[in-house]
Scaffold this motif. Structure first.
Motif, PDB file in Angstrom:
ATOM      1  N   LEU A  79      -1.348  -4.989  -5.164  1.00 18.50           N
ATOM      2  CA  LEU A  79      -1.453  -3.616  -4.405  1.00 18.50           C
ATOM      3  C   LEU A  79      -2.763  -3.537  -3.612  1.00 18.50           C
ATOM      4  CD1 LEU A  79      -0.513  -1.506  -7.619  1.00 18.50           C
ATOM      5  CD2 LEU A  79       0.856  -1.967  -5.705  1.00 18.50           C
ATOM      6  N   ASN A  96      -8.960  -2.231  -5.110  1.00 15.72           N
ATOM      7  CA  ASN A  96      -9.450  -1.031  -4.950  1.00 15.72           C
ATOM      8  C   ASN A  96     -10.856  -0.890  -5.043  1.00 15.72           C
ATOM      9  OD1 ASN A  96      -9.020   1.708  -4.281  1.00 15.72           O
ATOM     10  ND2 ASN A  96      -6.843   1.870  -5.582  1.00 15.72           N
ATOM     11  N   THR A 115      -4.483   1.045  -3.706  1.00 11.35           N
ATOM     12  CA  THR A 115      -3.370   1.716  -4.521  1.00 11.35           C
ATOM     13  C   THR A 115      -3.541   1.521  -5.656  1.00 11.35           C
ATOM     14  OG1 THR A 115      -1.602   1.166  -2.527  1.00 11.35           O
ATOM     15  CG2 THR A 115      -0.532   1.755  -4.530  1.00 11.35           C
ATOM     16  N   SER A 175      -1.087  12.076  -3.475  1.00  8.95           N
ATOM     17  CA  SER A 175      -1.950  10.852  -3.490  1.00  8.95           C
ATOM     18  C   SER A 175      -2.504  10.687  -4.644  1.00  8.95           C
ATOM     19  CB  SER A 175      -2.709  10.686  -2.126  1.00  8.95           C
ATOM     20  OG  SER A 175      -3.910   9.755  -2.533  1.00  8.95           O
ATOM     21  N   MET A 201       1.001  -1.268  -0.049  1.00 11.94           N
ATOM     22  CA  MET A 201      -0.024   0.191   0.117  1.00 11.94           C
ATOM     23  C   MET A 201       0.698   1.474  -0.076  1.00 11.94           C
ATOM     24  SD  MET A 201      -2.840   1.392   2.744  1.00 11.94           S
ATOM     25  CE  MET A 201      -3.988   2.608   2.484  1.00 11.94           C
ATOM     26  N   THR A 202       0.666   2.260  -0.932  1.00 13.42           N
ATOM     27  CA  THR A 202       1.613   3.196  -0.940  1.00 13.42           C
ATOM     28  C   THR A 202       0.524   4.403  -1.470  1.00 13.42           C
ATOM     29  OG1 THR A 202       3.554   4.339  -1.864  1.00 13.42           O
ATOM     30  CG2 THR A 202       2.301   2.901  -3.223  1.00 13.42           C
ATOM     31  N   ASN A 203       0.883   5.883  -1.169  1.00 17.37           N
ATOM     32  CA  ASN A 203       0.124   7.097  -1.896  1.00 17.37           C
ATOM     33  C   ASN A 203       0.183   7.087  -3.476  1.00 17.37           C
ATOM     34  OD1 ASN A 203      -0.592   7.327   0.782  1.00 17.37           O
ATOM     35  ND2 ASN A 203       0.983   9.017   1.174  1.00 17.37           N
TER      36      ASN A 203
END
Length: 326
Positions: free
Chosen positions: A144, A158, A147, A190, A123-125
Motif C-alpha cells: 500500500l 505512509n 494508503t 478518505s 493507492m486508494t482513499n
C-alpha cells in the motif's frame, strides 16, 4: 468495463485460482465446481487472456500500479518514484486509474492477476473488505502506498497522518490562532483525511475545532462551502486536508475581502505545485511524495526476491514548509 477473472470468481463463488485451474486445466477440479465456473464464464461472456494463460507460473518482471487519479499532482510524483526504482531493479510498470471506485478497484485487481504481474503497488482513499478479499484471492504481493490499513494486514508506506494533523493545529496555535477550522472531505471519503482530523481534534481537545466538510474535497465544490462557513464564523486559522482545499480556502477568504495571513492563517497538506502557484504561497505539511513511490517499490522488490524485511509498515517523516500563508 470488460469482464475479469475476479468477476467470474465472484459469480461462481470460488477463488481466482480455481477459475484459472478450470481454464488452464492445470489441476483436478470437482465436477460441480468446474460446472459452476464454466456456467459463470458463459453467463458473463468472459474471454480468458491467452497471453496470461501462457505465462502462468512465470515471472513477467511487471508491476501493477493502481491509483485513484493519474492526473493528480500528488500521484504523478509518487509514480515517478515507483518507476525510478522499478527501472533500477529491471521491472516494468502497468499504471491504471481506478477513479477511487470500489467496483473498479476490485475489477482492476483481477485484471492485474490476469496480466500475471509479479506484484501490485496500491493507492486508494479507503481500503474496503472487498479489496482485501481480492488481494487474498489473487495471492499477489501487495504494498500500500500513501494508503492506511488500520489493521496492518498489508505492507504499507505512509506518514503518521494522526501526528501530522496534531502538528498542523499546534503550528497555528503557536502563532496565536484561537478560532481554527479544519477543512476536509466528508467522513469516510478518505481514511487519510479522517486520521489527520483525529489528530487535529486531539490537539484541540480543550478548544473548539470547526470542522468543514466539502464532499470529495474538490476545489469547485469546496469553494462555496468554505465561503459560506466563513460568512457565519469568524475563523483566524485554517488547516486544509490537501493543497486543493488550501487553495479553495485562500480564494474564499480573498473573495470576502479578507487577507491571508493577516486575517486568516492557512496551512495545508501535501506540498504539490499548487502550494507555490497560489498567492500567497501556502505553508504546508510536506509529504515525501517521491519517496512514497520509491520506498513502496523497494519494499515490493524485497518481498518478490525474498529479501529480509525489517518493518512491513514503513512510516516516513513529514515536515512543515513555511511560506507566506502563515
Amino acid at each position: 468495463m470488460p469482464v475479469t477473472i475476479y468477476d467470474v470468481a465472484r459469480e461462481a463463488k470460488v477463488s481466482m485460482a480455481t477459475v484459472s485451474r478450470v481454464i488452464n486445466g492445470t489441476a483436478v477440479v470437482k465436477e460441480d465446481t468446474k460446472k459452476r465456473v464454466l456456467d459463470a464464464i458463459a453467463r458473463l461472456g468472459y474471454r480468458p487472456n491467452a497471453v496470461a494463460r501462457g505465462l502462468a507460473s512465470k515471472r513477467t518482471r511487471t508491476i501493477g500500479v493502481i491509483v485513484p487519479d493519474v492526473s493528480a499532482a500528488f500521484v504523478a510524483e509518487m509514480v515517478r518514484g515507483i518507476e525510478d526504482i522499478a527501472n533500477m531493479y529491471d521491472y516494468h510498470i502497468i499504471l491504471v486509474n481506478s477513479d477511487a471506485q470500489v467496483d473498479r478497484e476490485v475489477s482492476l485487481i483481477g485484471t492485474m492477476w490476469e496480466k500475471q504481474v509479479d506484484g501490485i503497488i496500491y493507492m486508494t482513499n479507503v481500503l474496503s473488505s472487498r479489496e482485501i478479499d481480492a488481494f487474498e484471492e489473487a495471492q499477489i504481493p501487495v504494498v500500500l502506498c500513501a494508503t492506511e490499513d488500520p489493521e496492518r494486514r498489508i505492507p504499507s508506506v505512509n506518514i503518521d497522518n494522526y501526528r501530522s494533523g496534531r502538528d498542523a493545529v499546534h503550528y497555528l496555535l503557536e502563532r496565536g490562532c484561537k478560532r481554527i477550522g479544519f477543512i476536509t472531505t466528508d467522513e469516510g471519503v478518505s481514511v487519510v483525511a479522517d486520521r489527520r482530523l483525529q489528530g487535529a481534534e486531539n490537539r484541540m481537545r480543550d478548544h473548539e475545532l470547526h470542522v468543514i466538510r466539502t464532499g470529495k474535497g474538490r476545489y469547485e465544490v469546496a469553494l462555496p462551502v468554505i465561503r459560506a462557513y466563513f460568512e457565519a464564523h469568524d475563523l483566524d486559522g485554517v488547516v486544509a486536508a490537501s493543497d486543493e482545499l488550501g487553495l479553495a480556502t485562500i480564494h474564499a477568504v480573498q473573495d470576502m475581502g479578507r487577507r491571508v495571513p493577516e486575517d486568516v492563517k492557512v496551512i495545508a497538506f501535501d506540498n504539490t505545485r499548487l502550494a507555490v502557484m497560489v498567492r500567497p504561497e501556502m505553508t504546508v505539511i510536506a509529504q515525501p511524495m517521491y519517496d512514497f513511490g520509491a520506498v513502496s517499490m523497494r519494499l515490493l522488490t524485497k518481498l518478490l526476491q525474498d529479501e529480509p524485511v525489517d518493518n512491513y509498515t514503513v512510516t516516513l517523516l513529514h515536515n512543515i514548509v513555511e511560506r507566506a500563508s502563515t
